[in-house]
Design a protein around this motif. Sequence first.
Motif, PDB file in Angstrom:
ATOM      1  N   LEU A 101       0.831  -1.211   0.000  1.00  0.00           N
ATOM      2  CA  LEU A 101       0.000   0.000   0.000  1.00  0.00           C
ATOM      3  C   LEU A 101       0.864   1.259   0.000  1.00  0.00           C
ATOM      4  N   LYS A 102       1.951   1.273   0.772  1.00  0.00           N
ATOM      5  CA  LYS A 102       2.843   2.438   0.795  1.00  0.00           C
ATOM      6  C   LYS A 102       3.398   2.729  -0.595  1.00  0.00           C
ATOM      7  N   VAL A 103       3.822   1.685  -1.301  1.00  0.00           N
ATOM      8  CA  VAL A 103       4.358   1.877  -2.653  1.00  0.00           C
ATOM      9  C   VAL A 103       3.245   2.367  -3.579  1.00  0.00           C
ATOM     10  N   ALA A 104       2.047   1.795  -3.450  1.00  0.00           N
ATOM     11  CA  ALA A 104       0.924   2.219  -4.293  1.00  0.00           C
ATOM     12  C   ALA A 104       0.599   3.697  -4.066  1.00  0.00           C
ATOM     13  N   ARG A 105       0.577   4.110  -2.819  1.00  0.00           N
ATOM     14  CA  ARG A 105       0.292   5.527  -2.514  1.00  0.00           C
ATOM     15  C   ARG A 105       1.378   6.445  -3.061  1.00  0.00           C
ATOM     16  N   MET A 106       2.621   6.019  -2.932  1.00  0.00           N
ATOM     17  CA  MET A 106       3.725   6.809  -3.467  1.00  0.00           C
ATOM     18  C   MET A 106       3.598   6.926  -4.988  1.00  0.00           C
ATOM     19  N   MET A 107       3.176   5.849  -5.625  1.00  0.00           N
ATOM     20  CA  MET A 107       3.001   5.850  -7.072  1.00  0.00           C
ATOM     21  C   MET A 107       1.870   6.793  -7.488  1.00  0.00           C
TER      22      MET A 107
END
Length: 128
Positions: A101-107
């Motif tokens: 989720l952290k990577v998705a939000r950063m993306m």
Amino acid sequence: MKPIVIIPALNPDEKLVTLVEQLKQYDLTTVIVNDGSTPGYEIIFDILKEKLDCVVCVHTKNMGKGVALKTGIAYAANVYPDAPGYVTADADGQHSPEDILKVARMMEKNSGKFILGTRDFNHEKNAL
């Protein structure tokens, strides 16, 4: 639209089902690539398709993780052209849903950028 999570899987166990259940709580769309799993693992893919509403792309024989990722990305690019990108994860549970989720939000915040996540194996809580 949120990034699409792509997970290549070869002979996965229940960890994959648990991961996808948790990703659904974050409203993340997940594409699974069955990379030539043996017939005994069909039950896992059936659960993913029927109970968790995942798309499962199938390789009839093992093609390797790189090809499986390409298959998942090609599928996602065709079906979800407005997605800001793709987050790749492993089927064995080594990537936590929270980190995905952290990577998705950063993306989402950095469209068009290449985002890499890292793990700190030297962190005290990971010490043996």
